[in-house]
Design a protein around this motif. Sequence first.
Motif, PDB file in Angstrom:
ATOM      1  N   VAL A   1       0.304  -0.978   0.035  1.00  0.00           N
ATOM      2  CA  VAL A   1      -0.041  -0.578   0.075  1.00  0.00           C
ATOM      3  C   VAL A   1       0.890   1.601   0.054  1.00  0.00           C
ATOM      4  N   VAL A   2       1.903   1.620   1.030  1.00  0.00           N
ATOM      5  CA  VAL A   2       2.937   2.589   1.377  1.00  0.00           C
ATOM      6  C   VAL A   2       3.207   2.907  -0.474  1.00  0.00           C
ATOM      7  N   LEU A   3       4.136   1.786  -0.796  1.00  0.00           N
ATOM      8  CA  LEU A   3       5.014   1.973  -1.874  1.00  0.00           C
ATOM      9  C   LEU A   3       3.852   1.823  -3.670  1.00  0.00           C
ATOM     10  N   GLY A   4       2.425   1.447  -3.328  1.00  0.00           N
ATOM     11  CA  GLY A   4       1.788   1.923  -4.775  1.00  0.00           C
ATOM     12  C   GLY A   4       2.022   0.904  -5.518  1.00  0.00           C
ATOM     13  N   THR A   5       2.346  -0.451  -4.747  1.00  0.00           N
ATOM     14  CA  THR A   5       1.646  -1.659  -5.814  1.00  0.00           C
ATOM     15  C   THR A   5       0.484  -2.577  -5.225  1.00  0.00           C
ATOM     16  N   GLU A   6       0.421  -2.227  -4.578  1.00  0.00           N
ATOM     17  CA  GLU A   6      -1.008  -3.156  -3.914  1.00  0.00           C
ATOM     18  C   GLU A   6      -2.031  -2.205  -3.084  1.00  0.00           C
ATOM     19  N   SER A   7      -3.552  -2.374  -3.205  1.00  0.00           N
ATOM     20  CA  SER A   7      -4.605  -1.610  -3.414  1.00  0.00           C
ATOM     21  C   SER A   7      -4.707  -2.350  -1.736  1.00  0.00           C
ATOM     22  N   PHE A   8      -5.572  -1.335  -1.048  1.00  0.00           N
ATOM     23  CA  PHE A   8      -5.835  -1.550   0.553  1.00  0.00           C
ATOM     24  C   PHE A   8      -6.622  -2.972   0.349  1.00  0.00           C
ATOM     25  N   ALA A   9      -7.275  -2.885  -0.539  1.00  0.00           N
ATOM     26  CA  ALA A   9      -8.746  -4.157  -1.015  1.00  0.00           C
ATOM     27  C   ALA A   9      -7.718  -5.803  -1.210  1.00  0.00           C
ATOM     28  N   ASP A  10      -6.416  -5.732  -1.984  1.00  0.00           N
ATOM     29  CA  ASP A  10      -5.619  -6.068  -2.383  1.00  0.00           C
ATOM     30  C   ASP A  10      -5.181  -7.099  -1.258  1.00  0.00           C
ATOM     31  N   THR A  11      -4.626  -6.321  -0.423  1.00  0.00           N
ATOM     32  CA  THR A  11      -3.842  -6.656   0.722  1.00  0.00           C
ATOM     33  C   THR A  11      -4.779  -7.306   1.844  1.00  0.00           C
ATOM     34  N   THR A  12      -5.648  -7.014   2.430  1.00  0.00           N
ATOM     35  CA  THR A  12      -6.421  -7.424   2.391  1.00  0.00           C
ATOM     36  C   THR A  12      -7.077  -8.955   2.558  1.00  0.00           C
ATOM     37  N   ARG A  13      -7.358  -9.060   1.212  1.00  0.00           N
ATOM     38  CA  ARG A  13      -7.949 -10.600   0.568  1.00  0.00           C
ATOM     39  C   ARG A  13      -6.220 -11.065   0.826  1.00  0.00           C
ATOM     40  N   ARG A  14      -5.538 -10.975   0.589  1.00  0.00           N
ATOM     41  CA  ARG A  14      -3.873 -11.326   0.774  1.00  0.00           C
ATOM     42  C   ARG A  14      -3.536 -11.804   1.903  1.00  0.00           C
ATOM     43  N   ILE A  15      -3.364 -11.128   2.557  1.00  0.00           N
ATOM     44  CA  ILE A  15      -3.428 -11.689   4.101  1.00  0.00           C
ATOM     45  C   ILE A  15      -4.290 -12.390   5.179  1.00  0.00           C
ATOM     46  N   TYR A  16      -5.811 -12.311   4.624  1.00  0.00           N
ATOM     47  CA  TYR A  16      -6.884 -13.107   5.326  1.00  0.00           C
ATOM     48  C   TYR A  16      -6.404 -14.453   4.491  1.00  0.00           C
ATOM     49  N   ASN A  17      -6.556 -14.893   3.304  1.00  0.00           N
ATOM     50  CA  ASN A  17      -6.285 -16.028   2.460  1.00  0.00           C
ATOM     51  C   ASN A  17      -4.458 -16.546   2.665  1.00  0.00           C
ATOM     52  N   GLU A  18      -3.563 -15.546   3.435  1.00  0.00           N
ATOM     53  CA  GLU A  18      -2.618 -16.231   3.777  1.00  0.00           C
ATOM     54  C   GLU A  18      -2.583 -17.302   5.277  1.00  0.00           C
ATOM     55  N   VAL A  19      -3.643 -16.978   5.833  1.00  0.00           N
ATOM     56  CA  VAL A  19      -3.760 -17.723   7.004  1.00  0.00           C
ATOM     57  C   VAL A  19      -4.695 -18.675   7.181  1.00  0.00           C
ATOM     58  N   GLN A  20      -4.721 -20.154   6.933  1.00  0.00           N
ATOM     59  CA  GLN A  20      -5.642 -21.054   6.764  1.00  0.00           C
ATOM     60  C   GLN A  20      -5.804 -21.203   7.952  1.00  0.00           C
ATOM     61  N   ASP A  21      -7.536 -22.300   8.086  1.00  0.00           N
ATOM     62  CA  ASP A  21      -8.143 -23.114   9.350  1.00  0.00           C
ATOM     63  C   ASP A  21      -7.761 -22.332  10.872  1.00  0.00           C
ATOM     64  N   VAL A  22      -7.287 -20.542  11.349  1.00  0.00           N
ATOM     65  CA  VAL A  22      -7.891 -20.436  11.678  1.00  0.00           C
ATOM     66  C   VAL A  22      -8.689 -19.752  12.773  1.00  0.00           C
ATOM     67  N   ARG A  23      -9.618 -18.926  13.944  1.00  0.00           N
ATOM     68  CA  ARG A  23     -10.177 -17.718  13.986  1.00  0.00           C
ATOM     69  C   ARG A  23      -9.684 -16.620  14.072  1.00  0.00           C
TER      70      ARG A  23
END
Length: 501
Positions: free
Chosen positions: A45-67
């Motif tokens: 986000v800071v470097l302008g290579t990823e939107s907030f939406a894409d960042t949120t979706r990416r980190i949401y999908n990086e960690v699986q099977d957790v609450r």
Amino acid sequence: MIAFVLLIFTVALIYFVAVKPYKYWSNRRVKTGKFVPIFGNNAGVVLGTESFADTTRRIYNEVQDVRYYGVYQFQLPSLVLKSPELIKQICVKDFDHFLNHKNALGGDVDELWSKNLFTLKGQSWKDMRSILSPSFTSSKMKAMFTYICQNADLFAKHFIKMKGDVIEVEFKDAFTRYTNDVIASTAFGINKFVFSLNLFCPAIANFLGLSPFGKELRSFFVNLVKDTIKLREENNIRRADMLGLLMEARKGTQIEETTEETIEVNFAAVEEHLEERNTKRELSELDIASQVFIFFLGGFESVSNAMCFMAHELAVNVDVQMKLIQEIDENRNEDGVLSYETIANLAYLDMVVSESLRKWPVAVFTDRMVTKPYTIKPELPDEMPLSLEVGDQVIVPIIGLHYDTKYFENPEKFIPERFSPENRKNINPYTYLPFGVGPRNCIGSRFALLEIKAVFFHILSHFEIVPVEKTNIPLQISEKSFNFTSVNGFPLGLKRRQKRI
């Protein structure tokens, strides 16, 4: 000797700035995704290579099977909630432990910002919410609908007068003009660097005296509200618009409500969680100006963006648009006058709006700050009790939930039928959060939905929305803009419909 001291100093600096802060979650046995020291999970986000939406979706999908899992906003550790049950527990059942939002935009820098409902904290927020909530009931929205509908009608007529069978429109600009008057649409410019500094480093922003809103804007807006209040009071003018409702709330009175309630088809609207109660707090003119300001700001960016995304979806999903036009034609009076009862009961229009807000939510995430110590009890085999202290932050990744295949099949596809009357009962309410969750949800959700529905009713009564040469298919989300928007805006065409026989 000097070189050795400098080396020790450098190593210590690196440890305390780039190493130690990022052990916070591992020391608590909380899983994390990938992050970059200094930037945390926000480097893209800071470097302008990823939107907030894409960042949120990416980190949401990086960690699986957790609450839940840990992230870092620069050096600030934050806990992301993935479990709908845990979101309900924290944001609703145990809400008193999580009353506040983060001190967004360095709240103390600007009084106009610090006094609005989004920024207020603790009892001050509870008092203000109790004062404002009666102004946003369905009956009050019904009273305001006349003004909304007049603007929607004028919006459509503006394009009806233009020449040509297909009128090319930049919808971001057009919808901004619809949702705000000329002053609001031209005055609210936000500097991205200052906005980001206030959001992530409010202490520094406060120290430097950096406000995302200029002094001229603040003075102009406060004076405009003061002058309007004075004019209305001197001439005994009562209008059921936003300012009028706030003026009535200040006096402890309310513009009369209709006794007959209208049944609404409004799936995305949020419910009020706080009980109404009397409060001795009086609204000052600055309090009123601050509330009106945040509603204008929300309309300027969030609601107009929601309209743009919906217009694009209709343009590229012709079958959906034709079905919606059919519903509108079946419910449109010959004189073209749109009633509140009609708009409140257009089932397919509500399905389309609901699906559009799923794919393109008003906010990609929301947050809560811990106001009382809280312990998340373990439920999964590898969990331990997790103690949260006052000042810790939790995040609800709205867009991550909206695109989770466990909750929404084929989430990339635009399928309004997900929200049909027979399917709605299958949707977990804590996986669909376009206007937030719990008592600190968006108080203006009904107002926003009326704005959206009214303008599309009037547009589609006369036009089809079609792609043009400049239309990006599929949409490309901007990585450079702080806001959730398209790379090349929203250029689309309005194709005149044949007159109904």
